[in-house]
Each structure stands twice: as structure tokens, then as C-alpha cells.
Scaffold this motif. Structure first.
Motif, PDB file in Angstrom:
ATOM      1  N   LEU D  51     -38.661  17.122 -44.889  1.00  0.00           N
ATOM      2  CA  LEU D  51     -37.365  17.748 -44.627  1.00  0.00           C
ATOM      3  C   LEU D  51     -36.297  17.165 -45.542  1.00  0.00           C
ATOM      4  O   LEU D  51     -35.400  17.874 -45.994  1.00  0.00           O
ATOM      5  CB  LEU D  51     -36.968  17.553 -43.159  1.00  0.00           C
ATOM      6  N   LEU D  52     -36.413  15.871 -45.820  1.00  0.00           N
ATOM      7  CA  LEU D  52     -35.419  15.236 -46.691  1.00  0.00           C
ATOM      8  C   LEU D  52     -35.634  15.644 -48.148  1.00  0.00           C
ATOM      9  O   LEU D  52     -34.697  16.052 -48.833  1.00  0.00           O
ATOM     10  CB  LEU D  52     -35.493  13.709 -46.561  1.00  0.00           C
ATOM     11  N   SER D  53     -36.879  15.577 -48.605  1.00  0.00           N
ATOM     12  CA  SER D  53     -37.083  15.806 -50.032  1.00  0.00           C
ATOM     13  C   SER D  53     -36.994  17.286 -50.389  1.00  0.00           C
ATOM     14  O   SER D  53     -36.585  17.633 -51.494  1.00  0.00           O
ATOM     15  CB  SER D  53     -38.413  15.203 -50.489  1.00  0.00           C
ATOM     16  N   ALA D  54     -37.351  18.177 -49.472  1.00  0.00           N
ATOM     17  CA  ALA D  54     -37.310  19.597 -49.805  1.00  0.00           C
ATOM     18  C   ALA D  54     -35.977  20.235 -49.465  1.00  0.00           C
ATOM     19  O   ALA D  54     -35.497  21.125 -50.178  1.00  0.00           O
ATOM     20  CB  ALA D  54     -38.444  20.329 -49.084  1.00  0.00           C
ATOM     21  N   PHE D  55     -35.335  19.811 -48.378  1.00  0.00           N
ATOM     22  CA  PHE D  55     -34.099  20.465 -47.949  1.00  0.00           C
ATOM     23  C   PHE D  55     -32.920  19.515 -47.842  1.00  0.00           C
ATOM     24  O   PHE D  55     -31.826  19.935 -47.477  1.00  0.00           O
ATOM     25  CB  PHE D  55     -34.303  21.139 -46.584  1.00  0.00           C
ATOM     26  N   GLY D  56     -33.151  18.253 -48.125  1.00  0.00           N
ATOM     27  CA  GLY D  56     -32.061  17.282 -48.045  1.00  0.00           C
ATOM     28  C   GLY D  56     -31.564  17.051 -46.632  1.00  0.00           C
ATOM     29  O   GLY D  56     -30.400  16.724 -46.418  1.00  0.00           O
ATOM     30  N   ILE D  57     -32.437  17.223 -45.646  1.00  0.00           N
ATOM     31  CA  ILE D  57     -32.007  17.043 -44.255  1.00  0.00           C
ATOM     32  C   ILE D  57     -32.076  15.569 -43.873  1.00  0.00           C
ATOM     33  O   ILE D  57     -33.106  14.914 -44.031  1.00  0.00           O
ATOM     34  CB  ILE D  57     -32.877  17.895 -43.311  1.00  0.00           C
ATOM     35  N   HIS D  58     -30.976  15.056 -43.382  1.00  0.00           N
ATOM     36  CA  HIS D  58     -30.849  13.655 -42.949  1.00  0.00           C
ATOM     37  C   HIS D  58     -31.815  13.379 -41.788  1.00  0.00           C
ATOM     38  O   HIS D  58     -32.096  14.269 -40.982  1.00  0.00           O
ATOM     39  CB  HIS D  58     -29.395  13.433 -42.517  1.00  0.00           C
ATOM     40  N   PRO D  59     -32.340  12.158 -41.706  1.00  0.00           N
ATOM     41  CA  PRO D  59     -33.315  11.859 -40.652  1.00  0.00           C
ATOM     42  C   PRO D  59     -32.845  12.176 -39.233  1.00  0.00           C
ATOM     43  O   PRO D  59     -33.662  12.494 -38.375  1.00  0.00           O
ATOM     44  CB  PRO D  59     -33.549  10.359 -40.812  1.00  0.00           C
TER      45      PRO D  59
END
Lengths: 419, 307, 240, 291
Positions: D51-59
Motif C-alpha cells: 500500500l505504501l510503495s504502490a499508492f503511498g498510503i501511510h501505515p
């Protein structure tokens, strides 16, 4: 399976008898190796395997390698199995390569642990083991001619650069107390011991902390707290890439500052560690500069820049194959083997050994000078010390700082704590 | 009445022993054959404790590792000849089994996990760098001085013969029947005068002894090994799956399990381990859900006696 | 309408079942009509609990049917039967680890929130011992109090018919009388009940009696008819 | 150093409470041992990384997404496997083997999809540098993870003690037979508990890269043993007891790392055996064979 094996044996025996005089050139030279797709050694094994594959691909694209006894170019056939970082599996597979596949060239898997089981097997079957990076000193003995170390110096020699550096430059910069934290495996364990030995022998710095932790340790926060309590100037962490990533991250999160911090794979697998730990955790730390990051003068094969370009072409950045020292060692071993085949007096395993030893001291490859001691261990290039500098916000670049002959920059020590 | 089953029970092991005795002269990857023998013996060893008492030790590899290190320590420190060192390996496994006897107080899943933890604990001790002077710690053992692959292969084969003999005995003796009664219903078996504790203890020790001797033979055969090889959880897992797959309490079940599954493993598992791991996992799930008593239950459920 | 009123509220017919290969019931049947209290009399091992388990859906029957309010529920799970107005008090009766209040709320799990609150208040009025210790663990109750809680818990569901497995089990005679007293009050209010018992004292509650022997119904009729049958009388009341 | 180790142990142990919490819930409700728990945790870690690397979603939002997705995934998985398993003769033992098989499948698929490279999330996402707690320097991501764990424990408490479904869940935990007799829809209650358990494993996974340094597809097996040690120490079948287990584990681990670092990995194994043997009756008296 048994019957097929027996038949193959008969056919082979027959071909040996009838082929002794005629010596027809084989259709291919079989190169056998193992790799670890999973487990603790995958991180150093897969790039090495990719390096070997690249060598085979390039050689076959050029119509094969020149083999002197047959006076012609013969294509290579790579036979590789996955040992999954398991030594028991690896032992069976080394046996398979020797007894069933009858490989002409046997290359061990990366690292000392997976090489160790190959040593008695190769010796038992009188097969020369091209030891990729198994640097454990006990592998090499006078009564075993069937091993030759291709790239790295044996691990007891290695830490001398660092000990010398600390005794010389470090001492002048005020480094007095040293902490060593190592992962307890053949490679880093031996390394830590000989480093401590060199430091004690010099008798200048005192070792205030010397602890081994299991190789699967990923939690370094408390360890760093404990190290800080011993108030060292220099902290040397020796582990595999996973250890180094976890250590560097924990160090950054802890906020502790030491004048000198060293990790092994910060240089050896710089890109892999960068991906895990981030640039800010690495900037200013010290490491060894592997051949992949140092422009050695070559008299054989490509320079490191040329090789890096070829690597990126074969494995474009982002394809998941990291560029680093292990890939280079795999490739460079291939080059030496190719050269040995081009000069060998015959095709027996001991002929091959003679050919490789004849190259000692004559080759300068992208991994530096190729030099062997009488028992087959590598004593070529001393790995230089380096320091990682910021290269933009998200990258680092290595600068060789020691020994002076190889240095390309001056080391910068961190501030004394409390300053 | 039991005699009727004895002949096939003796014939099958004899066949296997002869086949594997001849194999090294026909097929040169002796280590591969050795691995087969190893797992055949381990599967029968596990069969002794699981098949006849219902206790499934997930940490069975602990005895194997103890045996390997018992052998190594005897060779390294006492300079024992290999056969004496084999005895030391078996003894080491027995000592461990005695230390772990209290675990038999636990039931089912707790026993399985506690035995796993125990094996891990032994591994942590053996591999500890603090004991480097004794066990070589995590740095592994090299016994090149006693390296004798052909001889140790036949020693392993002899151990397999012993393991077979134990299972044949259990299948055809009053004691073995009593054990099975305990497994089915400990309370009534106890009231019927069967000594539950004694029966379980004997099965547990024999099972440990088999694993210990196999481990010692492994140490001898391979001569270079590390604590994480000798205590590799995969050894337990393989042995367990082989027994479950074929069906416990029989000679055939574990045998089929090893020949089929380990065969498949060596055929495709080596080249594509992840796919094999997936198939393995799916096989376990399917077995538990649809064939919890193993392959042989296809026959035994129809009342056919399987050796 | 007349048919529906006459049809038994709860009825089992020709039940055959058992555990594994061991058959326990051999065509047993029992029925309870609206406002009727039925006692199923039988010795230990006669198959009382087994029959009740089939009635409430805890054990599948090999043969035979179970009807609830005229509907065939043989294939329905217990929770579905409970939703349709059946309540069951097992020999265990309560959740020992939970509080009295929680036990009652679990009993009334399918009842709408507000209605449940009123019903629980009503039950507390009937069982003052329980009302005093709403927050206490059911495990801390005495045997008799536990049975009371079991009954209250079953009633919290507001059932059309209450099925009980040996409410006297493990109780001293004094507590048995208390239980019978309480059940008598609910019988007077017209609650349909099926009580499986071996204690003949419960016959005081019975409109009709079934006796179960060796997995078969031996007798069905009123208490008076039971007394009239010499053999049965001897079997259950001794020589007196 | 002693205070520091204890404080760090409590914080670390709170995280391990989260690791064991779902496992204990499933055990309490279903009496089965989910030996794939650690692998679901590992999947949570990879989900956060992806989620972080593909969409930049914070943990943190990633944890919420993972919680919901894993909970929903738990329901069909439950119905596929568990009811059939529970009909077997020795379901507790068989569950161990079955979920081990599932664990192997998950590990294999993950390896095929993402490879074996160590993955981690940048620590700065949860704050850089140390936080001083009672004079002990703790990494901020630790404190953060421990706080999330505390919230999760509170959530589980509220579910079990303040909701209707939670009361029914506890009823099943107390007595499965009585719950059946009372007409509780055991499968609905269990399926939801199973979903919650996977959700909790998922959240624990999101923070695993911060707590463990990095994740690989094979961390599941080791985590299972640790998680099992935590819940055995804390009291099997009692989810809130997991807090005690987690803290005991965390503190003793940190003390070991401080004073006998090379023996630290011995600890969960010894704790597990010691507690199993020292309290053989257990909370439900079901841990011992009659013999």
C-alpha cells in the motif's frame, strides 16, 4: 531412476574407453552450481547466481568459450539447483551435479555455510570446487587439491584493512574504545574474531563491547542501548544484509551517535541495504569498498563501469535483481574459469586446477588482482575501507578512504559525544 | 490369529532393505539414497510414538539433532571410533527423551507444541556461541577425519532395519496392542490393567532412540554440518507429513509417504521449491479434511489388513 | 383453526438415532400440546437425554420427524428452533463463567432489546435470589440457585414450549421441591413444558406422562393411568 | 540499563500482545490452534508495504484497510475449513496440522509473488529519533506500535464485554455445549471471531516491519511459536490474559538481551515449556490427559 542411472553409467564408461584416443569435442561444457532462492543466504546467493548466468549468456552469445584441448569454441550449459539455504539439501544437490549431471565445472553456492558441505563431497569425488565466496579458512588445506577460491580473500585476512585503519587514522582522530557486535555465523563470526585479534595485537584501542547475536536477529534497539552504555567511539556491526538494515534503522531510531559506525554490507550490497535502511541511516557510516564500487585497473575482461552497464542491460533497475558485490563475484568467477579453459593442458580436474593456478598473479580483473596461495585460497586485493557520503537526498555513494594508495577521499569522523 | 499378519509384515521391510542395499551399486548419487533411508527410518521412528500412542511430537527433530551432536562430540572430544560415537548419539537422544518425559503429561496440541519448543531450546543451547569450545556453537562441525560415505550408508540401512523390526514387533505383540488400546481410550485401558505410563514411556524412548541413531548416521555420512541443519524443523515436518500421508500404525503408510512424497520432492521440489511447498501445504489441508487416517485408510476402512 | 389448536406444539415421531454405530432410540416419540405439561419418565440410560437432543436439534435423527407448531423442523439447527419458540434447559443449564445478568441476556438473545429488559425484570421478580446478585458469576451460585438461573435463562427467550433435561439432577430433596414449586407457578400460567426426569416427584406437575425404556416408549397416558398399571407402578414407585 | 530494559520490555511486550491476541481469541472460541496466524501477520506486513510503495498510503490508514480486508477474508475461510475440521475426532490436534499446511501454502504463494528480499517500511513514517520514557530511550515507532496495540486490546475488550455478540462469544468460550443447547449460532459467532483474529494479525503485521526490523515470507513460523508462548503464559483461551503474557515475554526478552544476549532466543521456548508443565490443569482443565 536406478536403471536409468546404471545405463548412463555404462554409456559413460563405454565412451571413456572408446573416446580415450579420439577425444571428440563435447557438444557443450557443463557448468554446475547451486543457488538459494529462499532463506538467510538468498540475499548473497541470488545476485551471485545472476552473475554466473550473465557470464554464461554472454559466452554463449559469442559462440561459446574457447577450450584449448579441443582447439575450438564450445557452448556452455548451466545446470543449477535451488538449495533453499539448506546445507543438507545443498549436499545432495552437489552430489547430483557431480554424480548424475557429470558437470565439468563445479561452482559452489555463495557464502561459507553453503560452500562448507561441498568441500568434502568435491574432494571425495575428485572434482575441483570453484569456491565462489566461501572464505572460511578451514576449507583450505595442503592435503586437498580440489578447491580454489575465486574472488574474496579468506576471511581471516579481510579485517586487517579495518584494524589498520582504526590503528592509524582512527587513533589519530581520537578513537580509543571499540565495540564489536556480530552475527554468529561462519562468515561474520570469523571476521569478528580476527578483527578483535588484530586490534588486540596492535594494543592501541580497547574493545569495550564484544557480543555475538544469532544471525536471524532483527531487533537491535536494546543492543544499541547496551552498546551506548559502554561508551565506545567506534561501533562495528558485522552481519548479513538483513542484520545491517535492522541495525542501521535501529541506530537511527535510537538517536545514539557514535564517532565511527561500520557495517559490512553497507558497501557489499549497498543498493539492497539502501532499499531497506534508507540513505539517511547510512550517510557517514564506514564499510568495505567491494570491487563493484571500486574502479580497479583491468588487464582482462570488462572494467567495472562496462560490467555495470551490461548488468543493467540484463537486469534493468527495478527488476528486483540488485547490483552489488555478489553479482560481480559470480560473473568474475566465470571469467577466470573461461580463461582457465582457454589455457588448460587437459580436461581432467587436476589439469583445470593447474590452469587456474597458472593464472595466479597474472590477472587483473574488475575484482582486482587474482592471486592464490599454495592451498588455493585467495590473497589478491586487500579490500579498501570506505565511507558512505550523501548523494542527493535518497542515495549514497562510497568513497574509498584507506589504504592511502587506494584512497579517493578523506575519512570524516563524527563529533565526540557531548560536543 | 495374529500370525496371519506377521508374514507380510516381515516381507515388506525385507524387500525395502534389499532394494536399498542394492541401490548404491546401481545409482551413484548415494547421498540422495541416504536421504531416502534417513526419512524411511525417521518416519517409522515417528510411527512408533504417533501410531501407537497418539502423541505427535512436532519437535521430533530434537532427537535427530541430539544424535548428530552426540556423535560429533564423541568424535571431536573423545576421539571415539565412529561406531562407538554412533552409540553416543543414540544415548544423547535417550537422555533428552528422559529429560522430556514430563511432557507426556500434556495432551494433543500442547504436547506437540511443547516438544517443538523443547527441540528449539536444545538447538539454542547447542548453537550458542558461548559453548563454542564444546559444540563449536553456530559455526558448525567438521568431522572429515571419519568421513566414510559408503560404510555409514549401510549403517543407516541397519538402523532402518531396526526401526522396521520395532514397528513389526509393536504391530504383532500384546504390548503393541495394549498401546493402541491406550491411544483409543486411556481410561478404560488403565482400568483394564494396562500400565498407561509405562507403555507410553517405552514407546517414547524407542522412538527417540531411532531418531538419535539416524541423526548420528547423518552426522557421520555428511561429516560437515551446522546446528540449523541438524535441528532443521523441516526434518520434523517431512517425517510428520510422510506418516500422516501414508497412514500411521502400519508399515506401508510411512513407507508410501516417503517414497511418493519425498520422491516428488526430489523430482520437482528441488527445481521449483515454492510450488512444491504450496502443493505440500494443500496436500496437508486436504488430508486433514478428507482423509485424516492417511492413504492406507482407503483399504483399512474396507477391512483389508495392510502390512 | 380448530386443527391448529389441537395439533401438538412439539412432536417427535418414530425417532431412531444413536452415537456412531450404537443405536439408542428405536422409534421413540413424544408430544406436547399447548398449555400442557408433560413428564418423560425413564431410568438412567433409557435415552431421555438423547430424545431431548433430537427434539431440540443437538443430535440428528436417522429416522423420524420432529414438528414444532405443526412445522417440520427435523433438519433445522438448534438456533433456528429456538427462534421458533423452543427453549431448552440442559443438565448443565448455565454459563458458569458469566454473570447472572449475562446468562439471562444470552437466554433472550433473539428478543428485541426493550422487550428483553422488561422480561428480565419480570424474571427477577420471580427469582429474588438472582435479582440480588445480578453481577455475580453464575459459577458462584449454589446448586439450587443454578437450576433457578437455568430455568430463568430458558424463560428469558419467552418460549412457547420449554424442554428440560433432569432439573432435579444433583439437587437435595429440599431444592427439588423448590424447583417443582417454581415450575408449578409457570405451569399454572399456561406454559407448555416437557420435563425429562427419573424423579417421580415431578409427576405432580404432569398432565400426561411418557415412560421411556431401552430407547422405546413403553407407556403414554395420564398419571392416574400410570398408577393403574401394576407393572409400571411397581417399576417407578416400588412395592409401596 | 535495568530500567531501560524493563520499560522497553513493556512497550515491546504490548506489541507482542497484539501478535498473540487474535490467536488466543480463536483458541478460546473454537478450541483450535491457528498455526497460520504468523503467516497472516506476515501478509499484513506485505500489505502495508504494498500500500505504501504502490499508492503511498501511510501505515496508519493502511492498518485500517488491512483490518477490514482481513476480517472480511476471515469469514469465508472459516466456513471453508473450520466446521468440517470440528467434526473430526481430535480436532484440536488436527487443527494444528491443517493450519500448518495452510501456513505453508501462504508462505509459498507470498514467495512466488514478492520474492524473498527483506522488506521494511521507513521508520520515519512513525517519527524519527528516540522518545524518552521514564529515562529510557525508545524508538518512536515502538511507542507508536504499542499504542496501536493498546487500542486494539481495548477494542477487543469492548467487543467482548459491551456488545450483544461479544456476550454470545464469551458464552461460546465458556461452554460450547451449553451455547449450542441455548441456541447460539455458534458458526456465526466463531466466523466473526475468526475474522477479528485475522484482522488483528493483519494490524500486527502492518507494524511488524517497525518492530522486527524487516519482514520476509518465512517469518510466520517463528512468530507462531512466540505468539503461542505469549498466550500460554498469559492464559490460553482468555484474550485479555494475552496482555500479561505479552508483557512478561517482552520484559524477560529485553532483560535477556541486556544481560545474556546470546541466550535471548532460548527464552520463549523455555517460558512455553515451563508454563505448560507448571500449570498443567490450565484454565479449563483440558490440557492434561487422564493418566
Amino acid at each position: 531412476m536406478n536403471i536409468r542411472g546404471a545405463l548412463a553409467g555404462l554409456v559413460l564408461a563405454a565412451s571413456t574407453v572408446f573416446g580415450a584416443r579420439a577425444a571428440p569435442a563435447p557438444a557443450e561444457i557443463k557448468v554446475g552450481t547451486l543457488y538459494a532462492s529462499t532463506g538467510p543466504f538468498a540475499a548473497i546467493s541470488m545476485p551471485a547466481y545472476d552473475g554466473i548466468k550473465l557470464w554464461v549468456k554472454q559466452a554463449n552469445a559469442a559462440g561459446g568459450v574457447y577450450v584449448k584441448p579441443y582447439h575450438k569454441k564450445i557452448p556452455l550449459k548451466l545446470i543449477a539447483y535451488d538449495d533453499q539455504s539448506n546445507t543438507a539439501t545443498a549436499a545432495t544437490l552437489y552430489n547430483q551435479l557431480i554424480t548424475q549431471d557429470h558437470v565439468e565445472i563445479l561452482i559452489s553456492d555463495s557464502g561459507s555455510v553453503l560452500t562448507s558441505v561441498a568441500v568434502p563431497i568435491a574432494r571425495e569425488h575428485k572434482q575441483l570446487l570453484f569456491d565462489l565466496s566461501g572464505t572460511g579458512a578451514p576449507f583450505f588445506s595442503k592435503d586437498n587439491p580440489y578447491i580454489v577460491l575465486m574472488s574474496l580473500p579468506i576471511s581471516t585476512l579481510w579485517p586487517k584493512a579495518q584494524a589498520d585503519f582504526l590503528n592509524d587514522v582512527g587513533w589519530r582522530a581520537g578513537v580509543r574504545k571499540v565495540a564489536i557486535l556480530y552475527a554468529t555465523n561462519d562468515f561474520t563470526g570469523t571476521h569478528a574474531k580476527s578483527l578483535a585479534g588484530y586490534l588486540r595485537k596492535a594494543g592501541k584501542e580497547t574493545i569495550v563491547y564484544d557480543q555475538g547475536v544469532p544471525t536471524n536477529t532483527t531487533n537491535y534497539s536494546v543492543l544499541i542501548n547496551n552498546i551506548a552504555a559502554a561508551k565506545p567511539d567506534a561501533v562495528i556491526e558485522l552481519g548479513y544484509p538483513g542484520n545491517d538494515i535492522a541495525f542501521l534503522r535501529a541506530l537511527q531510531d535510537s538517536g545514539e551517535k557514535f564517532r565511527y559506525v561500520f557495517t559490512l554490507f553497507g558497501g557489499f550490497e549497498m543498493h539492497a541495504v539502501l532499499g531497506g535502511a534508507g540513505a539517511s541511516a547510512m550517510v557517514g557510516t564506514f564499510t568495505y569498498i567491494p570491487a563493484a564500487l571500486y574502479p580497479y585497473k583491468v588487464n582482462y575482461g570488462p572494467t567495472v563501469e562496462q560490467f555495470h552497464a551490461a548488468w543493467d542491460k540484463a537486469y534493468p533497475p527495478g527488476s528486483g535483481v540488485a547490483w552489488g558485490a555478489d553479482g560481480l563475484m559470480g560473473y568474475m568467477s566465470g571469467l577466470v574459469i573461461e580463461r582457465a579453459l582457454a589455457t588448460t593442458p587437459g580436461m581432467s580436474q587436476l589439469d583445470l586446477r593447474r590452469a587456474v593456478f597458472a593464472l595466479s598473479g597474472k590477472l587483473d580483473t574488475l575484482a582486482g588482482a587474482f592471486r592464490l596461495n599454495p592451498v588455493g585460497a585467495q590473497i589478491g586485493e586487500m579490500t579498501p575501507m570506505g565511507q558512505l557520503r550523501a548523494d542527493g537526498p535518497h542515495a549514497v555513494r562510497p568513497v574509498a578512504v584507506y589504504p592511502p594508495a587506494l584512497a579517493m577521499g578523506k575519512p570524516e569522523f563524527g563529533p565526540r559525544s557531548g560536543q | 490369529m495374529r500370525k496371519r499378519g506377521l508374514l507380510p509384515d516381515l516381507l515388506l521391510p525385507a524387500l525395502v532393505l534389499v532394494a536399498f542395499g542394492a541401490a548404491p551399486f546401481l545409482y551413484s548419487n548415494e547421498l540422495m539414497l541416504f536421504n531416502f533411508v534417513t526419512f524411511l527410518a525417521l518416519a517409522q521412528g515417528l510411527n512408533i510414538v504417533y501410531g501407537f500412542t497418539g502423541y505427535l511430537p512436532f519437535g521430533y527433530v530434537g532427537f535427530y539433532g541430539a544424535g548428530a551432536y552426540g556423535f560429533a562430540l564423541a568424535v571431536m572430544h573423545l576421539h571415539a571410533p565412529p561406531l562407538a560415537a554412533m552409540a553416543a548419539g543414540g544415548a544423547a537422544a535417550l537422555v533428552l527423551a528422559v529429560v522430556l518425559l514430563p511432557l507426556l503429561r500434556l495432551s494433543g496440541a500442547y504436547f506437540a507444541i511443547a516438544s517443538l519448543a523443547a527441540a528449539q531450546a536444545v538447538y539454542e543451547v547447542v548453537s550458542n556461541p558461548a559453548l563454542e569450545n564444546v559444540t563449536k556453537g553456530p559455526y558448525g562441525v567438521s568431522l572429515s577425519g571419519v568421513f566414510a560415505p559408503r560404510f555409514s550408508y549401510f549403517v543407516a540401512l541397519a538402523i532402518l532395519g531396526g526401526a522396521f523390526a520395532l514397528v513389526v514387533w509393536l504391530r504383532n505383540s500384546r504390548f503393541g496392542l495394549a498401546l493402541q488400546a491406550i491411544r483409543e481410550d486411556p481410561v478404560s485401558a488403565a482400568s483394564a490393567g494396562v500400565s498407561v505410563v509405562r507403555g507410553r514411556t517405552i514407546a517414547w524412548l524407542l522412538s527417540a532412540l531411532v531418531a538419535g541413531l539416524v541423526g548420528a548416521a547423518f552426522a557421520w555420512h555428511i561429516s560437515v554440518f551446522y546446528p540449523d541443519t541438524a535441528f532443521d524443523l523441516g526434518v520434523s515436518i517431512f517425517a510428520t507429513v510422510f506418516v500422516l500421508f501414508g497412514g500411521a500404525t502400519t508399515l506401508t503408510g510411512p513407507l508410501l509417504g516417503v517414497l511418493i512424497l519425498y520422491g516428488v520432492y526430489n523430482w520437482i521440489g528441488i527445481t521449483v521449491p515454492q510450488y512444491f511447498q504450496f502443493i505440500y501445504g494443500a496436500l496437508i489441508v486436504g488430508l486433514v479434511l478428507f482423509l485424516p487416517n492417511g492413504l492406507v485408510s482407503l483399504l483399512t476402512a474396507r477391512g483389508i489388513r495392510v502390512p | 383453526m380448530a386443527d391448529a389448536a389441537d395439533a401438538p406444539l412439539l412432536q417427535a415421531e418414530g425417532i431412531e438415532t444413536g452415537y456412531g454405530k450404537v443405536q439408542v432410540l428405536w422409534g421413540a416419540g413424544v408430544d406436547v400440546r399447548a398449555r400442557e405439561s408433560v413428564v418423560l419418565l425413564g431410568a438412567n440410560g433409557a435415552g431421555k437425554t438423547t430424545l431431548l437432543k433430537v427434539l431440540v436439534g443437538l443430535l440428528p435423527s436417522w429416522r423420524g420427524t420432529v414438528r414444532l407448531g405443526g412445522e417440520d423442523v427435523t433438519a433445522l439447527r438448534t438456533d433456528r428452533r429456538v427462534r421458533r419458540g423452543l427453549a431448552y434447559m440442559s443438565e448443565l443449564g448455565v454459563f458458569a463463567g458469566l454473570t447472572i445478568d449475562e446468562n439471562l441476556r444470552i437466554g433472550g438473545q433473539f428478543v428485541e432489546r426493550a422487550a428483553l429488559r422488561t422480561r428480565i425484570e419480570e424474571l427477577y421478580a420471580v427469582f429474588p435470589d438472582l435479582a440480588e446478585r445480578k453481577r455475580a458469576s453464575a459459577g458462584s451460585l449454589s446448586g439450587g440457585q443454578r437450576k433457578m438461573l437455568g430455568i430463568a435463562k430458558a424463560l428469558a427467550a419467552g418460549p412457547r414450549v420449554l424442554v428440560m433435561d433432569e432439573p432435579s439432577a444433583g439437587l437435595s430433596p429440599l431444592f427439588v421441591q423448590q424447583v417443582i414449586g417454581v415450575l408449578g407457578r409457570f405451569r399454572a400460567q399456561g406454559l407448555a413444558m416437557l420435563i425429562a426426569e427419573q424423579n417421580v416427584a415431578f409427576l405432580d406437575l404432569a398432565d400426561r406422562v411418557f415412560t421411556l425404556e431401552g430407547g422405546r416408549i413403553r407407556f403414554e397416558g395420564t398419571v392416574a393411568q400410570l398408577h393403574a398399571d401394576d407393572a409400571l407402578h411397581r417399576a417407578y414407585f416400588g412395592l409401596a | 540499563m535495568l530500567i531501560g530494559a524493563i520499560v522497553a520490555g513493556v512497550v515491546f511486550g504490548l506489541y507482542f500482545t497484539l501478535v498473540g491476541l487474535g490467536l488466543n481469541l480463536v483458541f478460546g472460541v473454537m478450541r483450535i490452534v491457528n498455526l497460520a496466524h504468523g503467516d497472516f501477520l506476515m501478509l499484513g506486513g506485505y500489505a502495508a508495504w504494498w500500500l505504501l510503495s504502490a499508492f503511498g498510503i501511510h501505515p496508519l490508514p493502511a492498518a485500517a484497510i488491512v483490518l477490514v480486508v482481513f476480517m472480511l477474508a476471515g469469514l469465508p475461510l472459516y466456513y471453508l475449513v473450520v466446521p468440517r475440521l470440528q467434526r473430526a475426532r481430535d480436532s484440536e490436534m488436527l487443527s494444528l496440522i491443517l493450519f500448518f499446511g495452510l501456513s505453508q501454502m501462504i508462505e509459498a504463494v507470498t514467495t512466488i509473488v514478492v520474492g524473498t528480499t527483506e522488506r521494511s517500511l521507513p521508520g520515519r513514517l512513525l517519527g524519527i529519533g528516540p522518545m524518552i520514557v521514564l529515562g529510557a530511550r525508545l524508538p518512536k515507532p515502538w511507542v507508536f506500535s504499542a499504542a496501536v496495540s493498546a487500542v486494539a486490546v481495548l477494542g477487543v475488550y469492548l467487543y467482548l464485554y459491551r456488545t450483544r455478540l461479544g456476550t454470545l462469544t464469551r458464552a461460546v468460550m465458556v461452554s460450547r455445549d451449553e451455547a449450542l443447547a441455548t441456541g447460539i449460532d455458534i458458526h456465526r459467532v466463531s466466523a466473526i471471531a475468526f475474522g477479528i483474529s485475522l484482522g488483528l494479525a493483519g494490524i500486527a503485521g502492518v507494524f511488524a516491519p517497525f518492530m522486527l526490523g524487516s519482514i520476509t515470507p518465512n517469518i510466520g513460523v517463528g512468530l507462531n511459536i512466540t505468539a503461542f508462548a505469549v498466550i500460554v503464559v498469559g492464559t490460553l483461551g482468555n484474550p485479555l490474559g494475552t496482555v500479561v503474557g505479552g508483557i512478561v515475554y517482552g520484559v524477560s526478552l529485553m532483560l535477556m538481551q541486556t544481560y545474556f544476549s546470546s541466550w535471548a532466543n532460548l527464552l520463549p521456548n523455555l517460558l512455553l515449556i515451563a508454563v505448560l508443565l507448571a500449570r498443567p490443569q490450565g484454565l479449563y482443565g483440558r490440557r492434561v490427559r487422564l493418566a
